[in-house]
Design a protein around this motif. Sequence first.
Motif, PDB file in Angstrom:
ATOM      1  N   LEU A 160      32.302  10.339 -21.538  1.00 47.88           N
ATOM      2  CA  LEU A 160      31.973  11.504 -20.719  1.00 47.88           C
ATOM      3  C   LEU A 160      31.994  12.737 -21.602  1.00 47.88           C
ATOM      4  O   LEU A 160      32.977  13.003 -22.290  1.00 47.88           O
ATOM      5  CB  LEU A 160      32.997  11.669 -19.596  1.00 47.88           C
ATOM      6  CG  LEU A 160      32.944  12.975 -18.807  1.00 47.88           C
ATOM      7  CD1 LEU A 160      31.647  13.063 -17.991  1.00 47.88           C
ATOM      8  CD2 LEU A 160      34.159  13.103 -17.902  1.00 47.88           C
ATOM      9  N   HIS A 161      30.893  13.485 -21.581  1.00 42.67           N
ATOM     10  CA  HIS A 161      30.845  14.789 -22.224  1.00 42.67           C
ATOM     11  C   HIS A 161      30.704  15.814 -21.108  1.00 42.67           C
ATOM     12  O   HIS A 161      29.761  15.743 -20.331  1.00 42.67           O
ATOM     13  CB  HIS A 161      29.659  14.895 -23.190  1.00 42.67           C
ATOM     14  CG  HIS A 161      29.639  16.212 -23.888  1.00 42.67           C
ATOM     15  ND1 HIS A 161      29.050  17.324 -23.336  1.00 42.67           N
ATOM     16  CD2 HIS A 161      30.165  16.596 -25.076  1.00 42.67           C
ATOM     17  CE1 HIS A 161      29.204  18.331 -24.166  1.00 42.67           C
ATOM     18  NE2 HIS A 161      29.875  17.927 -25.225  1.00 42.67           N
ATOM     19  N   GLN A 162      31.669  16.735 -21.031  1.00 41.36           N
ATOM     20  CA  GLN A 162      31.692  17.711 -19.937  1.00 41.36           C
ATOM     21  C   GLN A 162      31.530  19.130 -20.447  1.00 41.36           C
ATOM     22  O   GLN A 162      32.027  19.466 -21.511  1.00 41.36           O
ATOM     23  CB  GLN A 162      33.033  17.662 -19.194  1.00 41.36           C
ATOM     24  CG  GLN A 162      33.143  16.579 -18.199  1.00 41.36           C
ATOM     25  CD  GLN A 162      34.354  16.819 -17.321  1.00 41.36           C
ATOM     26  OE1 GLN A 162      34.224  17.373 -16.249  1.00 41.36           O
ATOM     27  NE2 GLN A 162      35.527  16.409 -17.772  1.00 41.36           N
ATOM     28  N   THR A 206      28.477  23.574 -27.351  1.00 41.81           N
ATOM     29  CA  THR A 206      27.522  22.671 -26.707  1.00 41.81           C
ATOM     30  C   THR A 206      26.165  23.352 -26.589  1.00 41.81           C
ATOM     31  O   THR A 206      25.121  22.748 -26.867  1.00 41.81           O
ATOM     32  CB  THR A 206      28.035  22.258 -25.316  1.00 41.81           C
ATOM     33  OG1 THR A 206      29.294  21.612 -25.467  1.00 41.81           O
ATOM     34  CG2 THR A 206      27.061  21.338 -24.614  1.00 41.81           C
ATOM     35  N   ARG A 207      26.170  24.612 -26.212  1.00 44.17           N
ATOM     36  CA  ARG A 207      24.936  25.387 -26.083  1.00 44.17           C
ATOM     37  C   ARG A 207      24.179  25.436 -27.419  1.00 44.17           C
ATOM     38  O   ARG A 207      22.956  25.288 -27.461  1.00 44.17           O
ATOM     39  CB  ARG A 207      25.271  26.794 -25.590  1.00 44.17           C
ATOM     40  CG  ARG A 207      24.090  27.638 -25.247  1.00 44.17           C
ATOM     41  CD  ARG A 207      24.493  28.919 -24.526  1.00 44.17           C
ATOM     42  NE  ARG A 207      24.676  28.627 -23.104  1.00 44.17           N
ATOM     43  CZ  ARG A 207      25.842  28.538 -22.471  1.00 44.17           C
ATOM     44  NH1 ARG A 207      26.963  28.753 -23.110  1.00 44.17           N
ATOM     45  NH2 ARG A 207      25.908  28.265 -21.197  1.00 44.17           N
ATOM     46  N   ARG A 208      24.898  25.618 -28.511  1.00 43.84           N
ATOM     47  CA  ARG A 208      24.254  25.658 -29.835  1.00 43.84           C
ATOM     48  C   ARG A 208      23.568  24.339 -30.157  1.00 43.84           C
ATOM     49  O   ARG A 208      22.486  24.334 -30.749  1.00 43.84           O
ATOM     50  CB  ARG A 208      25.276  26.020 -30.909  1.00 43.84           C
ATOM     51  CG  ARG A 208      25.549  27.498 -31.019  1.00 43.84           C
ATOM     52  CD  ARG A 208      26.268  27.861 -32.308  1.00 43.84           C
ATOM     53  NE  ARG A 208      27.528  27.144 -32.484  1.00 43.84           N
ATOM     54  CZ  ARG A 208      28.721  27.585 -32.070  1.00 43.84           C
ATOM     55  NH1 ARG A 208      28.808  28.732 -31.444  1.00 43.84           N
ATOM     56  NH2 ARG A 208      29.810  26.892 -32.281  1.00 43.84           N
ATOM     57  N   VAL A 209      24.197  23.226 -29.788  1.00 45.82           N
ATOM     58  CA  VAL A 209      23.563  21.920 -30.037  1.00 45.82           C
ATOM     59  C   VAL A 209      22.261  21.819 -29.255  1.00 45.82           C
ATOM     60  O   VAL A 209      21.218  21.428 -29.802  1.00 45.82           O
ATOM     61  CB  VAL A 209      24.520  20.759 -29.691  1.00 45.82           C
ATOM     62  CG1 VAL A 209      23.800  19.414 -29.774  1.00 45.82           C
ATOM     63  CG2 VAL A 209      25.736  20.763 -30.617  1.00 45.82           C
ATOM     64  N   MET A 257      29.332  13.916 -31.656  1.00 45.97           N
ATOM     65  CA  MET A 257      29.873  14.108 -33.003  1.00 45.97           C
ATOM     66  C   MET A 257      30.433  15.516 -33.208  1.00 45.97           C
ATOM     67  O   MET A 257      31.445  15.692 -33.883  1.00 45.97           O
ATOM     68  CB  MET A 257      28.770  13.853 -34.051  1.00 45.97           C
ATOM     69  CG  MET A 257      28.221  12.441 -34.024  1.00 45.97           C
ATOM     70  SD  MET A 257      29.469  11.175 -34.303  1.00 45.97           S
ATOM     71  CE  MET A 257      29.873  11.481 -35.978  1.00 45.97           C
ATOM     72  N   GLU A 258      29.786  16.508 -32.617  1.00 46.29           N
ATOM     73  CA  GLU A 258      30.110  17.901 -32.919  1.00 46.29           C
ATOM     74  C   GLU A 258      31.008  18.574 -31.895  1.00 46.29           C
ATOM     75  O   GLU A 258      31.518  19.664 -32.146  1.00 46.29           O
ATOM     76  CB  GLU A 258      28.820  18.709 -33.068  1.00 46.29           C
ATOM     77  CG  GLU A 258      27.976  18.246 -34.238  1.00 46.29           C
ATOM     78  CD  GLU A 258      26.685  19.008 -34.374  1.00 46.29           C
ATOM     79  OE1 GLU A 258      26.670  20.220 -34.029  1.00 46.29           O
ATOM     80  OE2 GLU A 258      25.692  18.420 -34.819  1.00 46.29           O
ATOM     81  N   THR A 259      31.179  17.961 -30.736  1.00 40.53           N
ATOM     82  CA  THR A 259      32.033  18.573 -29.710  1.00 40.53           C
ATOM     83  C   THR A 259      33.053  17.545 -29.209  1.00 40.53           C
ATOM     84  O   THR A 259      33.150  17.285 -28.013  1.00 40.53           O
ATOM     85  CB  THR A 259      31.190  19.112 -28.535  1.00 40.53           C
ATOM     86  OG1 THR A 259      30.471  18.023 -27.959  1.00 40.53           O
ATOM     87  CG2 THR A 259      30.224  20.187 -28.980  1.00 40.53           C
TER      88      THR A 259
END
Length: 144
Positions: free
Chosen positions: A94-96, A102-105, A134-136
């Motif tokens: 789950l990514h919340q 997240t916005r930058r991705v 990977m990034e968050t």
Amino acid sequence: MNLTRLVYYSQRNPSEDLDIKALIETCKRNNPRLHLTGLLHYNGDHFIQVIEGGRVEVSALYHRISRDPRHSNIILLSCADVRERMFPTWSMALHQGMDEQTRRVFLRYFSTDVVSPETVNVDTLLDVLQDLMMETPTKLTISV
């Protein structure tokens, strides 16, 4: 057995209660015995989910989700046979949220952080979801 990957988008039905922790616990209980894996992105307004597994199992789960009153305006973005899983060890991650990271991705791939299910390129969306995991990592809840 064919390996299938399904990707869908839906909006959250605000008139229905949603306990996201209970939802992930259900995935953790049910998905391993069905050999299903995947990732669910939920930003508080909409869902983007990737489900991987056998064709019959993926189809059955998608049909249950499509009848779930917590979802509205569900759109099937992609369903195809694949050679390998993108999320092989997660019964459902789950990514919340939609914080600045997240916005930058999202903005690296799209002109806006709002996904338009009518025009999104699914391969690009899958790249975004892989980058998010990977990034968050602080936004990721993994159930194995």
